[in-house]
Structures are given as C-alpha cells and as structure tokens.
Scaffold this active site. Structure first.
Site, mmCIF file in Angstrom:
data_model
loop_
_atom_site.group_PDB
_atom_site.id
_atom_site.type_symbol
_atom_site.label_atom_id
_atom_site.label_comp_id
_atom_site.label_asym_id
_atom_site.label_seq_id
_atom_site.Cartn_x
_atom_site.Cartn_y
_atom_site.Cartn_z
ATOM 1 N N TYR A 57 36.294 2.043 -3.989
ATOM 2 C CA TYR A 57 37.560 0.943 -3.971
ATOM 3 C C TYR A 57 38.779 1.973 -4.530
ATOM 4 O O TYR A 57 39.991 1.733 -4.110
ATOM 5 C CB TYR A 57 37.177 -0.189 -4.879
ATOM 6 C CG TYR A 57 38.274 -0.984 -5.034
ATOM 7 C CD1 TYR A 57 38.851 -1.951 -4.304
ATOM 8 C CD2 TYR A 57 38.826 -1.194 -6.613
ATOM 9 C CE1 TYR A 57 39.885 -2.759 -4.512
ATOM 10 C CE2 TYR A 57 39.748 -2.028 -6.806
ATOM 11 C CZ TYR A 57 40.311 -2.746 -5.829
ATOM 12 O OH TYR A 57 41.488 -3.601 -5.854
ATOM 13 N N PHE B 215 46.632 -13.677 -5.428
ATOM 14 C CA PHE B 215 47.956 -12.974 -5.661
ATOM 15 C C PHE B 215 48.814 -13.630 -4.608
ATOM 16 O O PHE B 215 49.815 -14.192 -4.534
ATOM 17 C CB PHE B 215 48.080 -11.676 -5.549
ATOM 18 C CG PHE B 215 47.451 -11.024 -6.808
ATOM 19 C CD1 PHE B 215 46.968 -11.616 -7.804
ATOM 20 C CD2 PHE B 215 46.781 -9.609 -6.593
ATOM 21 C CE1 PHE B 215 46.377 -10.866 -8.989
ATOM 22 C CE2 PHE B 215 46.607 -8.704 -7.635
ATOM 23 C CZ PHE B 215 45.951 -9.486 -8.827
#
Ligand code: NDP
Ligand code: 8X3
Length: 261
Positions: A153, A14
C-alpha cells in the site's frame, strides 16, 4: 457556464464529500465508482440539494477498457473538465511482505497506480487543449513514510507522489496545476475495506483518535481549487492532531488538554 469536476471513487469517503463540497460551490459534478446504487443515490441527493447537474459513470478504474468506454460516453456530455480528482483507491490487507496476498497486491497496484494513470491519460489531453486544468491526486502519509506491514500500500502511494511530481513537470507549459493531498488516518470506509468487512477491527482503528473526517479533506480540496490562477499547492500533508506521520500517533486521551481561557 459552470466549471466541471470529475471525481473518481465518489460512492463514499473523501470522494463523496468532495462531490458534495463542489456541488454546493456551484460546480457541475461527474462522479464515478463501481457501486451503481450509491452513484444514483449521490446524484439524486446532490441534484436535489444544490440544483446542480451530476453525471455518473459506473466502472472499475482497474479495467482500461471500462475506463475508455465510460469516458467516451461522458465526453459526449462534458466537453471540458476543469478538475480531475484521482481519489479511487484502497488498501487491502495488512501483513509482512513475506506473507502478503498476491491478489491484494495486484488489487492495490491496479487501483491506486494503474487506475490513476488510466484516468489521468484520459483527461490530460483535454486539459492540455484547454491550456488549463487541475489534477488533484489523493496520496497519503503512507506515501511519505513507510509503516510496518504497510509495504505494498505504501509503495502505491509513493508511486502517486512520484506521478504527481512527474505530471507537474510534464504539464508545466500548459498551465495545468497538480496538487497531491496526502491525508493521514481518516474515518471513512477505508479500514472496513482494508480489513475485508471486519467492522470491529475497522472501528478500533479510529477509537479514541479523533481522526480526520472526509469533510476535512473536501474542505482542503476546495481551498486548493479556489486559489488564484497563479498559485498552486503542489503537495500537502494533513493529519489529525494526534498523528505526526505514518509511524507516530497517540490517543486523544494521552494528549495534554488545552487550558481553558
Ligand atoms: P473509501 O473506501 O470510503 O472510498 C474509496 C472509494 O474508491 C470508493 O468510492 C470506491 O468506490 C472507490 N474505488 C475503490 N476501488 C475502485 C475501483 N477499482 N474502481 C473504481 N472505484 C474504486 O475510502 P477513502 O475515502 O478513505 O479513500 C479514498 C482515497 O483516499 C484512497 O485513494 C485512499 O488510499 C486514500 N487515503 C485514505 C486515507 C484514510 O485513512 N481513509 C488516508 C490517506 C489516503 P466503489 O467501491 O463504489 O467502486
Ligand atoms: C491511509 C492512511 O495510515 O492507513 O492512507 O496508511 S494509513
């Protein structure tokens, strides 16, 4: 003078795609990451292709002394930051909480939460002084719903969600926008990192899925950043067409195909 964007973790995925999108859009771009060779390659590519100025800062967002030194150096050249994209992050491992690796947990918490905080703390005083700016935090569908084995996470991405909301409230008087972009499954180096270099396992994650691509997220970041000054997208969740959320997704082959016109 051109507007300036600072993107953490721009050596791949990204971050790299966002750097390219904004360089193409005429921004001065500051890119960070730990891999100096990749930073140099991205800088050279973007400067050649778009004729923009690219600053690089090679450091580990987990280490506040490194963050501080790198940002002090950067601030000698860049006195105004219009957009900070807190993108650097990772998942390490995938296992039940009773068997998780403490090293993996610390890596994720230190990168995804503390790294984001260190960077935000560096940049917000500048934006407050400017009484303008835009923080774009890269969250995740993992911060909107928990999935099996995703425990820590997911917790870090829930923290990104909470910190995005908190920053928006605290910075309200200063006209600083805060946008959380929460992507679902996207084909970057993310799974290669999560599975510690196991290429086949990483490839399998995206097999037959038609997952999001880094450029999709870059387009969304560009859209969020180019809205009129009075408009702020606070929170945006995006998945590919075969995914609903952290839990539900199907393969492209199991989707009913659209009828030809
Ligand atoms: P990539 O692995 O392709 O990119 C991660 C980037 O983060 C790299 O540039 C890497 O640079 C940087 N980074 C990682 N750790 C550190 C560190 N300690 N210090 C500095 N930079 C670091 O993955 P993505 O592009 O997919 O991930 C970007 C963000 O998007 C992450 O926050 C991730 O959690 C999130 N996300 C990803 C999704 C996906 O499915 N791909 C979906 C939803 C969210 P370097 O190694 O050079 O330091
Ligand atoms: C990355 C997407 O589903 O692997 O944040 O957690 S997922």
């Amino acid at each position: 003078m051109s507007r300036t964007i600072l993107i953490t973790g721009a050596t791949s995925g990204f971050g790299k795609a966002i750097a390219e999108k904004f360089a193409q859009g005429g921004y001065r771009v500051c890119i960070t990451g730990r891999r100096a060779d990749r930073l140099a390659a991205v800088k050279s590519e973007l400067e050649t292709r778009y004729g923009t100025t690219v600053f690089t800062a090679c450091f580990d967002v987990r280490d506040n002394a490194q963050v501080d030194a790198a940002m002090n150096e950067l601030k000698k050249h860049v006195t105004r930051i219009d957009i900070l994209v807190n993108n650097a992050g990772l998942a390490a491992g995938l296992s039940t909480i009773d068997e998780g690796s403490l090293d993996d947990w610390e890596t994720m918490i230190d990168t995804n939460v503390k790294g984001l905080l260190y960077m935000t703390r560096q940049v917000l005083p500048m934006m407050r002084e400017q009484a303008s700016g835009h923080i774009i935090n890269i969250g995740s569908t993992a911060g909107k719903g928990v999935y099996k084995n995703g425990n820590v996470y997911c917790a870090t991405k829930y923290a990104v969600d909470a910190l995005s909301q908190a920053t928006r409230i605290d910075m309200l008087p200063y006209g600083i926008k805060v946008t959380a972009i929460n992507p679902g499954m996207a084909e970057t180096e993310f799974s290669l990192v999560r599975f510690k270099g196991d290429e086949e396992r990483a490839r399998n994650m995206y097999a037959g899925v038609n997952a999001l691509q880094a450029e999709d997220i870059a387009d969304i970041a560009w859209y969020c950043a180019t809205l009129p000054p009075h408009v702020c997208i606070n929170d945006l969740t995006v998945t590919c067409l075969t995914q609903v959320n952290s839990v539900y997704n199907i393969k492209e082959a199991d989707r009913v195909k659209p009828k030809e016109l």
